[in-house]
Scaffold this motif. Structure first.
Motif, PDB file in Angstrom:
ATOM      1  N   GLN A 264     -12.021 144.878  54.334  1.00 47.59           N
ATOM      2  CA  GLN A 264     -13.255 144.724  53.590  1.00 47.59           C
ATOM      3  C   GLN A 264     -14.432 145.446  54.238  1.00 47.59           C
ATOM      4  N   GLY A 265     -14.211 146.109  55.368  1.00 49.05           N
ATOM      5  CA  GLY A 265     -15.277 146.884  55.981  1.00 49.05           C
ATOM      6  C   GLY A 265     -16.193 146.084  56.870  1.00 49.05           C
ATOM      7  N   ASN A 266     -15.824 144.826  57.161  1.00 47.44           N
ATOM      8  CA  ASN A 266     -16.677 144.024  58.026  1.00 47.44           C
ATOM      9  C   ASN A 266     -16.453 144.319  59.504  1.00 47.44           C
ATOM     10  N   ASP A 267     -15.296 144.848  59.835  1.00 49.99           N
ATOM     11  CA  ASP A 267     -14.955 145.205  61.208  1.00 49.99           C
ATOM     12  C   ASP A 267     -14.510 146.660  61.239  1.00 49.99           C
ATOM     13  N   PRO A 268     -14.544 147.275  62.413  1.00 51.89           N
ATOM     14  CA  PRO A 268     -14.004 148.635  62.507  1.00 51.89           C
ATOM     15  C   PRO A 268     -12.528 148.633  62.113  1.00 51.89           C
ATOM     16  N   VAL A 269     -12.131 149.649  61.366  1.00 52.37           N
ATOM     17  CA  VAL A 269     -10.727 149.739  60.970  1.00 52.37           C
ATOM     18  C   VAL A 269      -9.897 150.042  62.206  1.00 52.37           C
ATOM     19  N   LYS A 270      -8.855 149.256  62.411  1.00 54.74           N
ATOM     20  CA  LYS A 270      -7.993 149.446  63.565  1.00 54.74           C
ATOM     21  C   LYS A 270      -6.544 149.497  63.100  1.00 54.74           C
ATOM     22  N   GLU A 271      -5.680 149.976  63.976  1.00 52.58           N
ATOM     23  CA  GLU A 271      -4.268 150.079  63.616  1.00 52.58           C
ATOM     24  C   GLU A 271      -3.676 148.691  63.460  1.00 52.58           C
ATOM     25  N   LEU A 272      -2.880 148.509  62.404  1.00 46.96           N
ATOM     26  CA  LEU A 272      -2.222 147.227  62.211  1.00 46.96           C
ATOM     27  C   LEU A 272      -1.207 147.012  63.324  1.00 46.96           C
ATOM     28  N   THR A 273      -1.231 145.822  63.892  1.00 42.62           N
ATOM     29  CA  THR A 273      -0.348 145.533  65.021  1.00 42.62           C
ATOM     30  C   THR A 273       0.808 144.651  64.568  1.00 42.62           C
ATOM     31  N   TYR A 274       1.610 145.140  63.649  1.00 43.95           N
ATOM     32  CA  TYR A 274       2.763 144.382  63.182  1.00 43.95           C
ATOM     33  C   TYR A 274       3.876 144.490  64.223  1.00 43.95           C
ATOM     34  N   PRO A 275       4.675 143.442  64.362  1.00 46.04           N
ATOM     35  CA  PRO A 275       5.827 143.518  65.277  1.00 46.04           C
ATOM     36  C   PRO A 275       6.742 144.664  64.883  1.00 46.04           C
ATOM     37  N   SER A 276       7.382 145.254  65.866  1.00 42.36           N
ATOM     38  CA  SER A 276       8.246 146.410  65.593  1.00 42.36           C
ATOM     39  C   SER A 276       9.362 146.049  64.619  1.00 42.36           C
ATOM     40  N   GLU A 277       9.770 144.767  64.625  1.00 42.73           N
ATOM     41  CA  GLU A 277      10.824 144.325  63.707  1.00 42.73           C
ATOM     42  C   GLU A 277      10.458 144.554  62.253  1.00 42.73           C
ATOM     43  N   VAL A 278       9.157 144.446  61.932  1.00 41.14           N
ATOM     44  CA  VAL A 278       8.736 144.543  60.539  1.00 41.14           C
ATOM     45  C   VAL A 278       8.996 145.935  59.991  1.00 41.14           C
ATOM     46  N   LYS A 279       8.923 146.947  60.844  1.00 39.19           N
ATOM     47  CA  LYS A 279       9.150 148.321  60.377  1.00 39.19           C
ATOM     48  C   LYS A 279      10.526 148.468  59.757  1.00 39.19           C
ATOM     49  N   GLY A 280      11.448 147.651  60.218  1.00 42.42           N
ATOM     50  CA  GLY A 280      12.804 147.718  59.669  1.00 42.42           C
ATOM     51  C   GLY A 280      13.048 146.732  58.552  1.00 42.42           C
ATOM     52  N   ALA A 281      11.969 146.180  57.968  1.00 38.07           N
ATOM     53  CA  ALA A 281      12.132 145.216  56.882  1.00 38.07           C
ATOM     54  C   ALA A 281      12.819 145.863  55.687  1.00 38.07           C
ATOM     55  N   ASP A 282      13.614 145.077  55.004  1.00 37.67           N
ATOM     56  CA  ASP A 282      14.332 145.594  53.842  1.00 37.67           C
ATOM     57  C   ASP A 282      13.453 145.619  52.592  1.00 37.67           C
ATOM     58  N   TYR A 283      12.500 144.659  52.518  1.00 35.51           N
ATOM     59  CA  TYR A 283      11.654 144.548  51.334  1.00 35.51           C
ATOM     60  C   TYR A 283      10.271 144.032  51.712  1.00 35.51           C
ATOM     61  N   HIS A 284       9.345 144.220  50.776  1.00 33.24           N
ATOM     62  CA  HIS A 284       8.048 143.545  50.851  1.00 33.24           C
ATOM     63  C   HIS A 284       7.757 142.982  49.466  1.00 33.24           C
ATOM     64  N   CYS A 285       6.819 142.012  49.397  1.00 34.10           N
ATOM     65  CA  CYS A 285       6.453 141.453  48.101  1.00 34.10           C
ATOM     66  C   CYS A 285       5.096 140.772  48.195  1.00 34.10           C
ATOM     67  N   PRO A 286       4.151 141.121  47.306  1.00 35.94           N
ATOM     68  CA  PRO A 286       2.891 140.377  47.260  1.00 35.94           C
ATOM     69  C   PRO A 286       3.137 138.963  46.734  1.00 35.94           C
ATOM     70  N   MET A 287       2.237 138.052  47.117  1.00 34.81           N
ATOM     71  CA  MET A 287       2.445 136.621  46.869  1.00 34.81           C
ATOM     72  C   MET A 287       2.731 136.275  45.409  1.00 34.81           C
ATOM     73  N   LEU A 288       1.881 136.762  44.490  1.00 30.63           N
ATOM     74  CA  LEU A 288       2.023 136.361  43.093  1.00 30.63           C
ATOM     75  C   LEU A 288       3.314 136.882  42.481  1.00 30.63           C
ATOM     76  N   SER A 289       3.756 138.035  42.942  1.00 36.32           N
ATOM     77  CA  SER A 289       4.992 138.612  42.395  1.00 36.32           C
ATOM     78  C   SER A 289       6.220 137.806  42.793  1.00 36.32           C
ATOM     79  N   LEU A 290       6.106 136.981  43.841  1.00 39.68           N
ATOM     80  CA  LEU A 290       7.225 136.119  44.213  1.00 39.68           C
ATOM     81  C   LEU A 290       7.678 135.265  43.039  1.00 39.68           C
ATOM     82  N   MET A 291       6.710 134.724  42.310  1.00 39.27           N
ATOM     83  CA  MET A 291       7.046 133.853  41.181  1.00 39.27           C
ATOM     84  C   MET A 291       7.878 134.590  40.140  1.00 39.27           C
TER      85      MET A 291
END
Length: 486
Positions: A264-291
């Motif tokens: 939202q621009g309230n903080d300096p944009v920084k690199e996302l620090t996701y665990p390395s495991e996430v890079k190998g995720a098979d899928y992603h899904c936004p919350m509402l689409s789960l339904m």
């Protein structure tokens, strides 16, 4: 005035309006405004100038000003169908739904082949809870303009309002053409993680991520259990204010900061620090689409008490303790573009609850809206409302306050979803028009049990709603004579 001079003025007015329309087409609203204003200054009887100025105000959501300009134009030209259309749009923006419907109804014969008119009419019908009629209007609009994303979006939400969950969600997928896409989307696209569309998840990794408001995530996080039951390893990306709560509910460490603040621009944009495991995720899904991809229907929505908390040690014998009521009087501040969706109840409307013997009010208000509590403090009335929220850092802290309450009374906000998900008794001040999800109108079903909704009579007026709630609290928790005897 000399006829030649009148003709020259008319030519200038036309040229200025045409130039303004060019600027409007390029989304240069300021340039368009200056040209339309100059045209109106030359001729204050120019209906087209008033119509164009009202369009600028509609584009900037200054609906009251647009309405006034339209009324002035209609004094000069009562049957102008385009001015009537702008007026109906302005009234709708002001949430004067019935008034907007009346203008649209009287303009139908002139505008029935205009896709934008049919869309606007359909939206007014939907907000007036005439959902089937609204769907007819949206269908007609799409016959004329099949690729309108905004019509598809509104039709999708209207289908959800009539409990067509799967059809509504399928159509509402179009939201990603205009909805803010957080940096999680950039992350999954850069790492070639496909969106989940119902595939078998046994032994698979899936990243579920927040979208829209805190309340949406609090309501929808219940469906994560469905993924765990399938044998998936689930990573959950949520705003930092939800991280500790979600981690506690699901008792694992795979909860990731969504980095909403940076988005939202309230903080300096920084690199996302996701665990390395996430890079190998098979899928992603936004919350509402789960339904959608879980095939959820009304009868399959999981039980509401999914946000677990430790039992309170506070005495529950009402003869020895006050009735502790948590109150929240303002929903989140979503910015100028969504200001009309904000719900704010004057804090002093809650004071009649204090006239009931043995009632204690506890603030659950965070962020914008707390200034109303500060105003109460300046008046020397701060002892009337306890305020533990100054020590609250996130939703887990808020949940720890709610667990010791007997009742929560709140506007339609994240607080009602948190309390509802905890299984606490909730009374919600329902906005008019209501959100699609409140199918029960007066209850929280099927999302939450022990949940009552008191809807306002008209947008912006909470007085009668609050009077009804106070009466309900007296009748439900106390003797009819309101003496305080249980």
């Amino acid at each position: 005035m000399d006829k030649s001079l009148i003709s020259e003025y008319s030519t200038q007015v036309m040229l200025l309006n045409n130039k303004g329309v060019e600027f409007l087409g390029k989304r240069d609203l300021l340039g368009a405004f200056h040209h339309f204003l100059a045209a109106y200054t030359l001729d204050n009887t120019s209906v087209i100038s008033l119509q164009n100025l009202s369009a600028i105000y509609l584009n900037t959501e200054r609906f009251s000003a647009a309405r006034l300009l339209c009324l002035k134009a209609l004094e000069l030209e009562p049957d102008n169908k385009f001015v009537k259309f702008n007026l109906a749009t302005a009234l709708l923006g002001m949430r004067l739904v019935k008034e907007s419907l009346e203008v649209n109804k009287n303009n139908t014969s002139e505008m029935e082949t205009e896709a934008s008119f049919l869309h606007n009419y359909g939206l007014a019908l939907s907000l007036n809870e005439q959902f089937n009629e609204a769907l007819e209007m949206f269908n007609k609009s799409l016959e004329l303009n099949p690729n309108s994303a905004s019509v598809h979006s509104d039709r999708g939400l209207t289908r959800l309002a009539v409990k067509d969950i799967q059809g509504g969600l399928e159509e509402y997928e179009i939201r990603w053409g205009s909805l803010f896409r957080g940096r999680t989307w950039e992350y999954v696209e850069n790492n070639n993680i496909p969106q989940w569309k119902g595939e078998n998840l046994a032994g698979k990794k899936i990243l579920i991520h927040h979208e829209q408001g805190f309340g949406d995530t609090l309501m929808l996080m219940r469906f994560i259990t469905n993924l765990l039951v399938q044998g998936a390893k689930v990573f959950i990306a949520v705003p930092v204010a939800l991280v500790r709560l979600v981690a506690k509910v699901y008792e694992h460490d795979n909860v990731i900061v969504f980095d909403w603040e940076s988005d939202q621009g309230n903080d300096p944009v920084k690199e996302l620090t996701y665990p390395s495991e996430v890079k190998g995720a098979d899928y992603h899904c936004p919350m509402l689409s789960l339904m959608r991809w879980l095939g959820v229907e009304v009868g399959t929505i999981p039980d509401n008490s999914y946000i677990k908390y430790e039992s309170s040690t506070r005495k529950t014998d009402k003869s020895n303790s006050k009735l502790k009521i948590g109150i929240c009087w303002a929903s989140g501040d979503h910015g100028i573009a969504l200001a009309r969706r904000r719900r704010i109840v004057p804090l002093d409307y809650f004071f009649p609850l204090l006239e009931i013997p043995e009632v204690e009010l506890i603030s659950l208000q965070l962020g914008s809206g707390r200034e109303l509590l500060e105003a109460v403090s300046i008046q020397g009335l701060s002892p009337l409302i306890k305020d533990p929220m100054s020590m609250v850092a996130d939703f887990l802290d808020t949940a720890n306050i709610i667990k010791d309450l007997d009742l929560v009374i709140s506007v339609d906000s994240a607080v009602v979803h948190l309390a509802g998900g905890m299984g606490k008794p909730v009374i919600m001040l329902g906005p008019n028009p209501r959100c699609w999800r409140w199918w029960g109108k007066t209850t929280g079903e099927p999302w939450y049990k022990n949940f009552k909704i008191f809807q306002q009579d008209q947008s912006g007026d909470w007085r009668n709603t609050m009077i009804e709630i106070v009466s309900h609290v007296k009748e439900t928790y106390f003797a009819k004579d309101y003496s305080g005897a249980k």
